[in-house]
Design a protein around this motif. Structure first.
Motif, short mmCIF file in Angstrom:
data_model
loop_
_atom_site.label_atom_id
_atom_site.label_comp_id
_atom_site.label_asym_id
_atom_site.label_seq_id
_atom_site.Cartn_x
_atom_site.Cartn_y
_atom_site.Cartn_z
N THR A 1 1.28 15.24 11.82
CA THR A 1 0.26 14.74 10.90
C THR A 1 0.88 13.64 10.03
O THR A 1 1.77 13.92 9.23
N SER A 2 0.41 12.43 10.15
CA SER A 2 1.06 11.27 9.53
C SER A 2 1.17 11.36 8.02
O SER A 2 2.20 11.04 7.44
N THR A 3 0.08 11.78 7.36
CA THR A 3 0.07 11.77 5.89
C THR A 3 -0.58 13.03 5.34
O THR A 3 -1.77 13.04 5.00
N LYS B 1 -8.63 5.79 2.81
CA LYS B 1 -8.68 5.59 4.25
C LYS B 1 -7.76 4.44 4.67
O LYS B 1 -7.07 4.52 5.69
N LYS B 2 -7.74 3.39 3.87
CA LYS B 2 -6.88 2.25 4.15
C LYS B 2 -5.41 2.65 4.05
O LYS B 2 -4.59 2.26 4.88
N LEU B 3 -5.09 3.45 3.04
CA LEU B 3 -3.73 3.93 2.86
C LEU B 3 -3.34 4.85 4.01
O LEU B 3 -2.22 4.78 4.53
N TYR B 4 -4.25 5.72 4.41
CA TYR B 4 -4.00 6.65 5.51
C TYR B 4 -3.58 5.87 6.77
O TYR B 4 -2.59 6.22 7.44
N LYS B 5 -4.32 4.82 7.08
CA LYS B 5 -4.01 4.02 8.26
C LYS B 5 -2.67 3.32 8.14
O LYS B 5 -1.91 3.22 9.11
N ALA B 6 -2.36 2.83 6.93
CA ALA B 6 -1.07 2.16 6.71
C ALA B 6 0.08 3.13 6.94
O ALA B 6 1.12 2.77 7.51
N ILE B 7 -0.09 4.37 6.50
CA ILE B 7 0.95 5.39 6.69
C ILE B 7 1.03 5.79 8.15
O ILE B 7 2.12 6.02 8.70
N PHE B 8 -0.11 5.85 8.82
CA PHE B 8 -0.14 6.20 10.24
C PHE B 8 0.79 5.31 11.04
O PHE B 8 1.53 5.79 11.92
N TYR B 9 0.78 4.02 10.77
CA TYR B 9 1.61 3.09 11.54
C TYR B 9 3.08 3.17 11.17
O TYR B 9 3.93 2.61 11.86
N ARG B 10 3.41 3.88 10.10
CA ARG B 10 4.80 4.11 9.71
C ARG B 10 5.30 5.50 10.09
O ARG B 10 6.49 5.72 10.23
N LEU C 1 0.82 -1.21 0.00
CA LEU C 1 0.00 0.00 0.00
C LEU C 1 0.86 1.26 0.00
O LEU C 1 0.44 2.32 -0.47
N PHE C 2 2.07 1.14 0.52
CA PHE C 2 2.93 2.30 0.75
C PHE C 2 3.64 2.73 -0.53
O PHE C 2 4.86 2.62 -0.67
N VAL C 3 2.86 3.22 -1.47
CA VAL C 3 3.37 3.67 -2.77
C VAL C 3 3.08 5.16 -2.90
O VAL C 3 1.92 5.58 -2.81
N PRO C 4 4.09 6.00 -3.10
CA PRO C 4 3.89 7.45 -3.19
C PRO C 4 2.84 7.84 -4.23
O PRO C 4 2.81 7.29 -5.33
N ILE C 5 1.98 8.77 -3.88
CA ILE C 5 0.94 9.23 -4.80
C ILE C 5 1.39 10.49 -5.54
O ILE C 5 0.71 10.96 -6.44
#
Length: 312
Positions: free
Chosen positions: A68-70, A209-218, A33-37
């Protein structure tokens, strides 16, 4: 007594070990999921993420609040209502979003220099209209002080001003404790922590939203974020000494919830600041600190009116 102490310590070590192992497993699963947009550019020896969309004569640069995570997704509810008329840019600082985590000091001059270089390397020219949220208000003011020809206006999204950090009590012990919890994966046991206002109130898609959460944990309380918080008081003091830049300024201010201040104190500081600006205006909103994720429709409407007044 000693046996009880050893048992308690062993229990905590076990919990931390299980949490850390689970965290690493989940990070591996979330890797796809962690692919730059947006695009990555090398700045000061590390990669910074710059997201752009839209076209227009005016370039709006969104600058995230501390921690702010993302940012590229956090601002989406607002900038998606502005990209039909303007060029949108979101700069993710070191340790934020898709940008790399570094060991570089977070003094205000370094932060600003990296932001400016990321724009240059992305081929994005000024002058800019800055949209700083919270802590990045200090960086936006510094930018306008040092390079006034590059800044057309500031539209603050419940942005912090220097006086805020004279009154705010920052507990670095709890900040570092939070960073430890994030690094060991303990934050995964409290799902509500990843439910940002952008997710709860904004217009993000389910995929976003799914991507946001994945970035939050990183990207929760990374080394850069902690360093930035640790430096914010001297950074704010440096900006205060240089005085208030005399450029058009529009401030959207919250009801104080989530700022560490009550409504009266938060709005007093904001009102005092805007009264000393040139061509300044303040709009009070009845929402918490992440105003751009809650009152984004009104902010977009008022921002367009403000920008149009600049172009007359």
């Amino acid at each position: 007594m000693l046996i009880i102490f050893v048992v308690i310590i062993s229990f905590f070590v076990l919990i931390l070990s299980v949490s850390f192992i689970n965290h690493k497993i989940q990070l591996s699963k979330e890797e796809e999921l962690f692919v730059p947009i947006g695009q990555l550019v090398e700045v000061n020896g590390h990669q910074m993420h710059v997201y752009t969309e839209g076209k227009g004569e005016d370039t709006l640069v969104f600058m995230s609040g501390g921690g702010t995570s993302t940012p590229a997704l956090d601002f989406k509810s607002l900038y998606s209502l502005l990209s039909d008329k303007y060029k949108i840019v979101v700069v993710e600082k070191a340790g934020y979003g898709f940008s790399e985590i570094t060991n570089i000091d977070r003094d205000i001059d370094t932060i600003l220099a990296e932001t400016k270089e990321s724009l240059i390397k992305s081929g994005i020219e000024g002058p800019y209209i800055l949209f700083p949220h919270s802590m990045s208000g200090i960086e936006a003011l510094k930018w306008a002080q040092d390079y006034p020809d590059e800044i057309k206006a500031i539209i603050g999204l419940d942005m912090a001003v220097p006086a805020i950090y004279e009154e705010l009590d920052i507990n670095m012990f709890f900040i570092r404790l939070g960073a430890f919890a994030a690094k060991t994966g303990l934050t995964r046991f409290v799902p509500k922590l990843s439910q940002s206002d952008a997710i709860k109130y904004g217009n993000l898609t389910d995929k976003e939203k799914k991507l946001y959460k994945a970035i939050f944990y990183r990207r929760t309380l990374t080394k850069d974020m902690v360093n930035e918080i640790n430096n914010i008081k001297p950074n704010a003091q440096k900006v205060k000494k240089a005085g208030i830049p005399m450029i058009p300024t529009l401030l959207f201010t919250s009801n104080g919830e989530g700022t560490g201040f009550d409504n009266k104190t938060w709005n007093r500081v904001q009102t005092d600041f805007i009264s000393m600006t040139n061509n300044g205006k303040l709009i009070q909103l009845d929402s918490s600190h992440y105003v751009h994720s809650i009152d984004y429709e009104r902010i977009a409407k008022e921002s367009k009116k403000f920008i149009e007044s600049l172009n007359r």
